[in-house]
Every structure is written in C-alpha cells, then in structure tokens.
Design an enzyme around this catalytic site. Structure first.
Site, PDB file in Angstrom:
ATOM      1  CB  ILE A  21     100.477  32.880  57.697  1.00  0.00           C
ATOM      2  CG1 ILE A  21     100.756  31.463  57.123  1.00  0.00           C
ATOM      3  CG2 ILE A  21     100.840  34.005  56.887  1.00  0.00           C
ATOM      4  CD1 ILE A  21      99.911  31.363  55.830  1.00  0.00           C
ATOM      5  CE1 TYR A 172      90.321  30.170  54.644  1.00  0.00           C
ATOM      6  CE2 TYR A 172      90.849  28.933  52.998  1.00  0.00           C
ATOM      7  CZ  TYR A 172      91.287  29.779  53.898  1.00  0.00           C
ATOM      8  OH  TYR A 172      92.492  30.251  54.078  1.00  0.00           O
TER       9      TYR A 172
END
Length: 306
Positions: A21, A172
C-alpha cells in the site's frame, strides 16, 4: 475528489513507500507533481520502487531516505538526513509496518515486541523528530494508516508488549489499533497547542495482492491470481485501491484533523469516505494512557515546538 489536484510545490514522506500500500500511495502522490520521499530500510528496494514509479509517472520527483522504525535510536538520523534535502514536509504518511507469522514472540533491538515496537512506537518517535519539518509547512498533515484488523481488537494497557498469550495476528491488530489511537490523540494535542499541523487516521479496508495490478519489480501478480480473486473482488480490493484513503487524506484540504477515513463499502472496498469513529477509538482515556506509556518507552513525546 473527482480528480487528483496538482501539488507540485509539496513534499510528502511515505514510510514503507517501497512496497504494498505504501508503494501505491507514493505512486499516486507522485502523480500530483509533488516531491515524494520513500522511507525504507532497504536502499535496493527503494531504488526499485522509484524506478517503478518513474515508469508509471513520467517526470516523477521521487527520492528515498533510510528508515528503520524498529531502531528508535536511528530515527533522529533519518530526520537529520531529510533536513539536508528538504526545507519542510507538507505531509507524512505513517504506513510502514510488519506482520509476522508463527508463534514465536520477537523483539526489536530496543527490547519492544516487534509489532508494537515497529508499527506504533517507531511512528510515535518518528513524529517527534519530524515535527519541526512539518511545522515549517503552512498546514501540514500527519496521516496514520491503521487496519481493518484493528476493528475487532481492544488494547490491553497492562500488556502492551504482548507477553501474555502471544498470538501474531492479534498482536498485529492491537499494534495497528495503537497507531490509530495515537493519530487521534496526536490531533487533540496539536489542536490544544494551536498547531497548524493536523492528524488524520485512515485504513485501507481489505486489500489483497491477488487483486493488485503488477508493478514490476515491486509487485508482479502471478498467473491465475486475478481469476482466483474474482469472488473476493465482490467485497475486497487491491492494494492500489487500499492506498486511496491515505492519498485522499493527504490531498483533500476539506478533511479535518481527528477524522477517520476508509473504503465506503462495508469498510472493505470502494472509494474513500469519512467514517464514524469505531467505538474503541472514542475512548480518549485509553489513548491518553497509551500516549504516556509510549513516551516512557521511547523517551520522546511528539509535541509542537514551544
């Protein structure tokens, strides 16, 4: 935005701009004419990303700077290098991050759990060192890229380092939630100080490699990947589309600090839109306590210059 506006006089930093990204964020921002700086641990990967951007955006003004968010002691050197190259930063996109697999809990060289230490604490400390460059711009913006994976998580303020019952995906998700809390708390503190810098939080929705167009050598979609991703495309998208909320947050002057932006369709795909804050992100007390813990762990506190 109906079309991407020109930003030929602007300078943007994208952490982790060499892949995923972050790469597509950098590519799209380069299309505005802005100078885009890719923060990357790897010189070789940064060079490959810059070549890919130049191949797609003729005349692109891209450069790179060494950046290792897992090494807190190196971050001042990163900003010192930037200050030799640019006079100001109009925006930074806090995109870089790690997602490890496996059951083994790992630590950064500073002794922090690697997801929390890199994704959150690294950006927390980097912001401290970048603020002089950001405040040198007329109305700079800090864009923190969270994750849809954070939506189902809650922070455990008594175990920010995930020492109890470590699970990689949960850790995460919590590290990305910590980033999002940070972005919102940062904006509250910038506003209270009367700073011209604003902070916006975004997330990319569901972004898959199989739905991402090739950008060799940065990303090459494997044969058959598009076909396998056909069903997923009904609810998910590629990383090029996942970059759009961050790009919108950098470029759209109508976006206000403290907002959350993500994909329109179920928060997973589609054009960027302004989302209502998730329930856990409305908890300003958790954000305040996280800020205090982060200050203690990093030894710095992002704040406008006095």
């Amino acid at each position: 935005m109906a079309q991407i506006p020109s930003a030929a006089d602007r300078v943007y930093l994208v952490t982790g701009g060499n892949a995923g990204i972050g790469y597509f964020t950098a590519e799209q921002l380069a299309g505005t004419g802005a100078t885009v700086v890719l923060g990357s641990r790897s010189v070789e990967r940064a060079e490959a990303a810059m070549e890919a951007i130049r191949a797609r955006v003729p005349g692109a003004r891209v450069r790179s700077v060494g950046l290792d968010l897992a090494d807190l002691g190196s971050l001042r050197g990163t900003t010192d290098s930037l200050e030799l190259e640019v006079e100001r930063l109009d925006a930074v996109v806090h995109n870089a991050g790690v997602l490890l697999e496996g059951s083994e809990r790992r630590e950064t060289r500073d002794g922090n759990e690697v997801h929390f230490g890199t994704n959150h604490l690294g950006h927390f400390a980097l912001t401290h060192w970048l603020l002089p460059l950001l405040e040198a711009a007329p109305s700079a913006r800090i864009v923190t890229v969270g994750s849809f994976a954070a939506k189902s998580e809650r922070l455990d303020l008594d175990d920010l380092q995930s020492r109890d019952g470590y699970r990689a995906k949960r850790t995460y998700g919590r590290s990305k939630l910590a980033q999002m809390h940070f972005g919102l708390e940062l904006d509250r503190r910038l506003r209270a100080a009367g700073s011209t810098v604003s902070s916006v939080v975004v997330h990319p929705g569901g972004a898959l490699d199989s739905l991402t167009p090739s950008r060799p050598p940065v990303h090459v979609r494997k044969a058959g990947a598009a076909l396998r991703g056909t069903a997923a495309a009904l609810v998910l998208q590629g990383k090029h589309a996942g970059a759009r909320p961050a790009v919108r947050a950098v470029l759209d002057s109508q976006i206000s600090g403290g907002e959350l932006w993500g994909p329109r369709v179920f928060g997973l795909r589609g054009q960027p839109h302004h989302e209502r804050l998730w329930a856990q992100l409305e908890d300003a007390e958790t954000a305040r306590r996280l800020w205090e813990a982060s200050t203690e762990l990093t030894g710095v506190a992002p704040a406008p210059a006095s």
